[in-house]
Design a protein around this motif. Structure first.
Motif, PDB file in Angstrom:
ATOM      1  N   ALA A  52      11.494 -12.962   3.725  1.00  0.00           N
ATOM      2  CA  ALA A  52      11.111 -13.974   4.711  1.00  0.00           C
ATOM      3  C   ALA A  52      10.861 -13.386   6.095  1.00  0.00           C
ATOM      4  N   LEU A  53      10.826 -12.058   6.194  1.00  0.00           N
ATOM      5  CA  LEU A  53      10.581 -11.420   7.483  1.00  0.00           C
ATOM      6  C   LEU A  53       9.127 -10.993   7.610  1.00  0.00           C
ATOM      7  N   ASP A  54       8.595 -11.131   8.810  1.00  0.00           N
ATOM      8  CA  ASP A  54       7.251 -10.640   9.093  1.00  0.00           C
ATOM      9  C   ASP A  54       7.317  -9.116   9.137  1.00  0.00           C
ATOM     10  N   THR A  55       6.695  -8.469   8.168  1.00  0.00           N
ATOM     11  CA  THR A  55       6.716  -7.005   8.088  1.00  0.00           C
ATOM     12  C   THR A  55       5.357  -6.394   8.379  1.00  0.00           C
ATOM     13  N   GLY A  56       4.443  -7.204   8.883  1.00  0.00           N
ATOM     14  CA  GLY A  56       3.112  -6.689   9.161  1.00  0.00           C
ATOM     15  C   GLY A  56       2.213  -6.803   7.941  1.00  0.00           C
ATOM     16  N   PRO A  57       1.082  -6.118   7.984  1.00  0.00           N
ATOM     17  CA  PRO A  57       0.114  -6.245   6.885  1.00  0.00           C
ATOM     18  C   PRO A  57       0.620  -5.633   5.578  1.00  0.00           C
ATOM     19  N   ARG A  58       0.020  -6.084   4.489  1.00  0.00           N
ATOM     20  CA  ARG A  58       0.351  -5.578   3.159  1.00  0.00           C
ATOM     21  C   ARG A  58       0.017  -4.086   3.093  1.00  0.00           C
ATOM     22  N   PRO A  59       0.951  -3.300   2.595  1.00  0.00           N
ATOM     23  CA  PRO A  59       0.682  -1.859   2.490  1.00  0.00           C
ATOM     24  C   PRO A  59      -0.278  -1.548   1.343  1.00  0.00           C
ATOM     25  N   THR A  60      -0.970  -0.439   1.462  1.00  0.00           N
ATOM     26  CA  THR A  60      -1.801   0.061   0.370  1.00  0.00           C
ATOM     27  C   THR A  60      -1.186   1.358  -0.122  1.00  0.00           C
ATOM     28  N   LEU A  61      -1.525   1.707  -1.330  1.00  0.00           N
ATOM     29  CA  LEU A  61      -0.987   2.916  -1.946  1.00  0.00           C
ATOM     30  C   LEU A  61      -2.147   3.765  -2.415  1.00  0.00           C
ATOM     31  N   ARG A  62      -2.119   5.023  -2.043  1.00  0.00           N
ATOM     32  CA  ARG A  62      -3.188   5.955  -2.431  1.00  0.00           C
ATOM     33  C   ARG A  62      -2.654   6.861  -3.525  1.00  0.00           C
ATOM     34  N   LEU A  63      -3.309   6.846  -4.681  1.00  0.00           N
ATOM     35  CA  LEU A  63      -2.976   7.724  -5.808  1.00  0.00           C
ATOM     36  C   LEU A  63      -4.220   8.522  -6.153  1.00  0.00           C
ATOM     37  N   GLY A  64      -4.222   9.784  -5.768  1.00  0.00           N
ATOM     38  CA  GLY A  64      -5.423  10.598  -5.989  1.00  0.00           C
ATOM     39  C   GLY A  64      -6.572  10.007  -5.211  1.00  0.00           C
ATOM     40  N   ASP A  65      -7.650   9.688  -5.916  1.00  0.00           N
ATOM     41  CA  ASP A  65      -8.798   9.090  -5.236  1.00  0.00           C
ATOM     42  C   ASP A  65      -8.872   7.574  -5.425  1.00  0.00           C
ATOM     43  N   HIS A  66      -7.762   6.964  -5.860  1.00  0.00           N
ATOM     44  CA  HIS A  66      -7.687   5.514  -6.051  1.00  0.00           C
ATOM     45  C   HIS A  66      -6.787   4.887  -4.980  1.00  0.00           C
ATOM     46  N   THR A  67      -7.234   3.778  -4.444  1.00  0.00           N
ATOM     47  CA  THR A  67      -6.436   3.016  -3.495  1.00  0.00           C
ATOM     48  C   THR A  67      -6.038   1.695  -4.146  1.00  0.00           C
ATOM     49  N   LEU A  68      -4.738   1.432  -4.168  1.00  0.00           N
ATOM     50  CA  LEU A  68      -4.236   0.170  -4.700  1.00  0.00           C
ATOM     51  C   LEU A  68      -3.887  -0.742  -3.530  1.00  0.00           C
ATOM     52  N   ASP A  69      -4.561  -1.872  -3.475  1.00  0.00           N
ATOM     53  CA  ASP A  69      -4.274  -2.833  -2.407  1.00  0.00           C
ATOM     54  C   ASP A  69      -3.875  -4.191  -2.982  1.00  0.00           C
ATOM     55  N   THR A  70      -3.432  -4.184  -4.234  1.00  0.00           N
ATOM     56  CA  THR A  70      -3.036  -5.427  -4.897  1.00  0.00           C
ATOM     57  C   THR A  70      -1.529  -5.501  -5.124  1.00  0.00           C
ATOM     58  N   LEU A  71      -0.769  -4.638  -4.474  1.00  0.00           N
ATOM     59  CA  LEU A  71       0.676  -4.656  -4.656  1.00  0.00           C
ATOM     60  C   LEU A  71       1.265  -5.934  -4.063  1.00  0.00           C
ATOM     61  N   PRO A  72       2.352  -6.424  -4.639  1.00  0.00           N
ATOM     62  CA  PRO A  72       2.970  -7.630  -4.102  1.00  0.00           C
ATOM     63  C   PRO A  72       3.393  -7.447  -2.637  1.00  0.00           C
ATOM     64  N   HIS A  73       3.316  -8.517  -1.901  1.00  0.00           N
ATOM     65  CA  HIS A  73       3.742  -8.518  -0.497  1.00  0.00           C
ATOM     66  C   HIS A  73       4.579  -9.784  -0.295  1.00  0.00           C
ATOM     67  N   PRO A  74       5.907  -9.677  -0.494  1.00  0.00           N
ATOM     68  CA  PRO A  74       6.763 -10.874  -0.453  1.00  0.00           C
ATOM     69  C   PRO A  74       6.592 -11.770   0.772  1.00  0.00           C
ATOM     70  N   PRO A  75       6.408 -11.233   1.995  1.00  0.00           N
ATOM     71  CA  PRO A  75       6.210 -12.166   3.115  1.00  0.00           C
ATOM     72  C   PRO A  75       4.978 -13.058   2.936  1.00  0.00           C
ATOM     73  N   ALA A  76       3.928 -12.534   2.322  1.00  0.00           N
ATOM     74  CA  ALA A  76       2.747 -13.362   2.051  1.00  0.00           C
ATOM     75  C   ALA A  76       3.088 -14.435   1.027  1.00  0.00           C
ATOM     76  N   SER A  77       3.908 -14.090   0.045  1.00  0.00           N
ATOM     77  CA  SER A  77       4.328 -15.083  -0.954  1.00  0.00           C
ATOM     78  C   SER A  77       5.163 -16.182  -0.312  1.00  0.00           C
ATOM     79  N   VAL A  78       6.066 -15.809   0.589  1.00  0.00           N
ATOM     80  CA  VAL A  78       6.887 -16.809   1.287  1.00  0.00           C
ATOM     81  C   VAL A  78       5.999 -17.704   2.143  1.00  0.00           C
ATOM     82  N   ALA A  79       5.014 -17.136   2.821  1.00  0.00           N
ATOM     83  CA  ALA A  79       4.099 -17.939   3.640  1.00  0.00           C
ATOM     84  C   ALA A  79       3.342 -18.941   2.769  1.00  0.00           C
ATOM     85  N   LYS A  80       2.934 -18.535   1.570  1.00  0.00           N
ATOM     86  CA  LYS A  80       2.250 -19.456   0.651  1.00  0.00           C
ATOM     87  C   LYS A  80       3.185 -20.583   0.207  1.00  0.00           C
TER      88      LYS A  80
END
Length: 131
Positions: A52-80
């Protein structure tokens, strides 16, 4: 049958998510529970209060040449949840354990309650679920 009583959903364990969970987190099913029941309240306890804390924007994860930007972001879920009309409660003890500035970073609309208050509320709910 009249108005249905609300359900209480309690989340105690904080799980940050992983590549396997992608878009979903423990709160993913709560909007449907809220819609299909007489309404839900969510209580975040212990480490889960951090959702329930504002932690800023959703983090992204870089694995090799792939960027994952679909990881869960609980503060966004709480806002929804809040936008859907779900009452979100956090226990005071869990909030205090996150440091003295945690209360200042609570998402708007989240309510702080004392730990004893949660158990006192149980009889007013039709069901109590632990996720």
């Amino acid at each position: 049958m009249g108005d249905q009583a609300r359900w209480l959903v309690i989340v105690e364990k904080a799980y940050r998510g992983s590549i396997e969970t992608q878009y979903a987190d423990v709160l993913y099913c709560v909007p449907d529970l809220h819609r299909q029941s007489g309404g839900c309240d969510v209580a975040l306890r212990g480490p889960a209060v951090g959702y329930a804390l504002d932690t800023g924007p959703r983090p992204t994860l870089r694995l090799g040449d792939h960027t994952l930007d679909t990881l869960p972001h609980p503060p966004a879920s709480v806002a929804k949840l809040l936008a859907a009309g779900v009452t979100v409660l956090v226990e005071e003890d869990g909030l205090a354990a996150l440091g003295r500035t945690a209360a200042e970073r609570l998402l708007p609309g989240v309510r702080v309650i004392e730990g004893d208050d949660l158990a006192a509320r149980w009889p007013s709910y039709e069901q109590v679920w632990f996720l």
